[in-house]
Write an enzyme that holds these catalytic residues in place. Structure first.
Site, PDB file in Angstrom:
ATOM      1  N   CYS A 100       3.411 -36.298  13.415  1.00 39.76           N
ATOM      2  CA  CYS A 100       3.977 -36.202  12.061  1.00 39.76           C
ATOM      3  C   CYS A 100       5.346 -36.875  12.009  1.00 39.76           C
ATOM      4  CB  CYS A 100       4.073 -34.731  11.647  1.00 39.76           C
ATOM      5  SG  CYS A 100       4.831 -34.520  10.035  1.00 39.76           S
ATOM      6  N   CYS A 109       7.978 -35.046   9.907  1.00 42.28           N
ATOM      7  CA  CYS A 109       8.493 -33.801  10.516  1.00 42.28           C
ATOM      8  C   CYS A 109       9.469 -34.123  11.649  1.00 42.28           C
ATOM      9  CB  CYS A 109       7.362 -32.950  11.105  1.00 42.28           C
ATOM     10  SG  CYS A 109       5.912 -32.787  10.086  1.00 42.28           S
ATOM     11  N   ASP A 110       9.143 -35.108  12.464  1.00 47.72           N
ATOM     12  CA  ASP A 110       9.876 -35.316  13.720  1.00 47.72           C
ATOM     13  C   ASP A 110      10.709 -36.588  13.774  1.00 47.72           C
ATOM     14  OD1 ASP A 110       8.647 -33.005  14.627  1.00 47.72           O
ATOM     15  OD2 ASP A 110       6.910 -34.083  15.402  1.00 47.72           O
TER      16      ASP A 110
END
Ligand code: NAP
Length: 326
Positions: free
Chosen positions: A151, A154-155
């Site tokens: 992701c 997200c990261d």
């Protein structure tokens, strides 16, 4: 999001467990959220179960959505939140719970969650979507969460100013590469073919990015590291290279989330549920919509339509059942 006090919430959860629901919607992505809106408008006793309490499914991870009518540009997270607020404003009920299995009884379904919670409902709408496919190379599992990610939104921030690789050649991979190119020093986009399969507009945008290096006809053989990822090895038509990177983002597609369904639920060869436009599966009272369903186009807009169709079919099913003498 509508907040309720702790005691009231426990009471509401208990009530849902004790009563026979009309429908349990499994999944709170666009299909599940649309089903929640339609179920509420149809005055059905409905509950939507979501795995992690965040909701939104994979839509919430999309950096930029440009193909949802009504919104020229909106982040996937904001679009998912707007859908969620809409369902909640109508009084849609949500619980966090990972469904481990559902069992068909004579007149209803038992919905069992991994934490032991059980619900009973006359119908079930499977809207659990998909999960990211694994690349299945050495090092992938070992460094998951330590430089290997599924992701980018997200990261990505953890890799600011660093060098990363994105693996894949379709919409998610290109979106990830675009997103990461604004954060990191260099992005290697690694694709096993010599052309991308992503949306053309996004491909054109990708070509303007100076720090994206495409590695064509290239497969990943292994991911290496110590505590964190340090490099990956590729094979480009027989030529092997080990390239230093700080992160590897894997975007090689998805597999449907169906392990919780009875084995006799009809699926296609890739495991997607066989259900018509009306959402009807081969099992009475079980409907399927969104990315989990075998379909030609997996988009938020088609998932939303599926959610509505599933509720219409569930309503019709409940109506016919109510006329059948027991
Ligand atoms: P996808 O369309 O299934 O594409 C997967 C990509 O990974 C393909 O390029 C495929 O290569 C490659 N791949 C698969 N297995 C591989 C392996 N073992 N090794 C190396 N490469 C591998 O998946 P997706 O991009 O995640 O998209 C999923 C769905 O969501 C699609 O319907 C897509 O349109 C939709 N989506 C839409 C948007 C948007 O509209 N903004 C954004 C993201 C996703 P090949 O090309 O060789 O098959």
């Amino acid at each position: 999001m509508i907040r309720v006090s702790g005691n009231l919430r426990i009471f509401q959860t208990e009530m849902r467990r004790l009563q026979m629901l009309d429908v349990v919607i499994v999944g709170a992505g666009p299909a599940g959220l649309s089903a929640s809106v339609y179920a509420k408008r149809a005055a059905l006793k409905a509950l939507t179960l979501e795995r992690d309490g965040m909701g939104g499914g994979q839509l919430a991870e999309a950096v930029q959505v440009e193909n949802y009518p009504g919104f020229a540009q909106i982040s996937g997270f904001n679009l998912a939140q707007a859908m969620r607020r809409h369902a909640e404003a109508l009084g849609g009920a949500f619980e966090t719970g990972e469904v481990s299995h559902v069992v068909q009884k004579q007149s209803h379904w038992e919905v069992q969650c991994a934490d032991g919670t059980q619900y009973e409902a006359r119908t079930v709408i499977a809207a659990a979507g998909t999960r990211r496919r694994k690349l299945e190379v050495p090092g992938e599992e070992q460094y998951a969460g330590h430089g290997v990610s599924y992701c980018a939104t997200c990261d990505g921030a953890f890799f600011r100013g660093k060098t990363v690789a994105v693996i894949g050649g379709a919409d998610t991979a290109v979106d990830d590469a675009l997103y990461l190119s604004d954060l990191v020093e260099t992005v290697y986009l690694v694709h096993r073919r010599d052309t991308l399969r992503a949306n053309r507009r996004r491909q054109e945008l990708l070509r303007t990015k100076r720090n994206v290096v495409c590695l064509w006809n290239t497969v990943v053989l292994a991911i290496h590291g110590k505590d964190q990822v340090t490099a990956f090895t590729t094979d480009t038509q027989g030529v092997k290279r080990t390239i230093p990177v700080d992160g590897v983002f894997i975007a090689v597609g998805a597999v449907p989330y169906t392990d919780w369904l009875p084995p006799e639920t009809a699926r296609d060869a890739a495991g997607y549920l066989l259900a018509g436009e009306d959402g009807k599966t081969n099992l009475p009272g079980l409907f399927a919509g969104g990315d989990i369903r075998h379909k030609p186009l997996r988009q938020a807009v088609t998932a939303v339509a599926d959610g509505a169709c599933c509720v219409a079919s569930a309503e019709q099913y409940l109506h016919e059942k109510s006329k059948t003498p027991i």
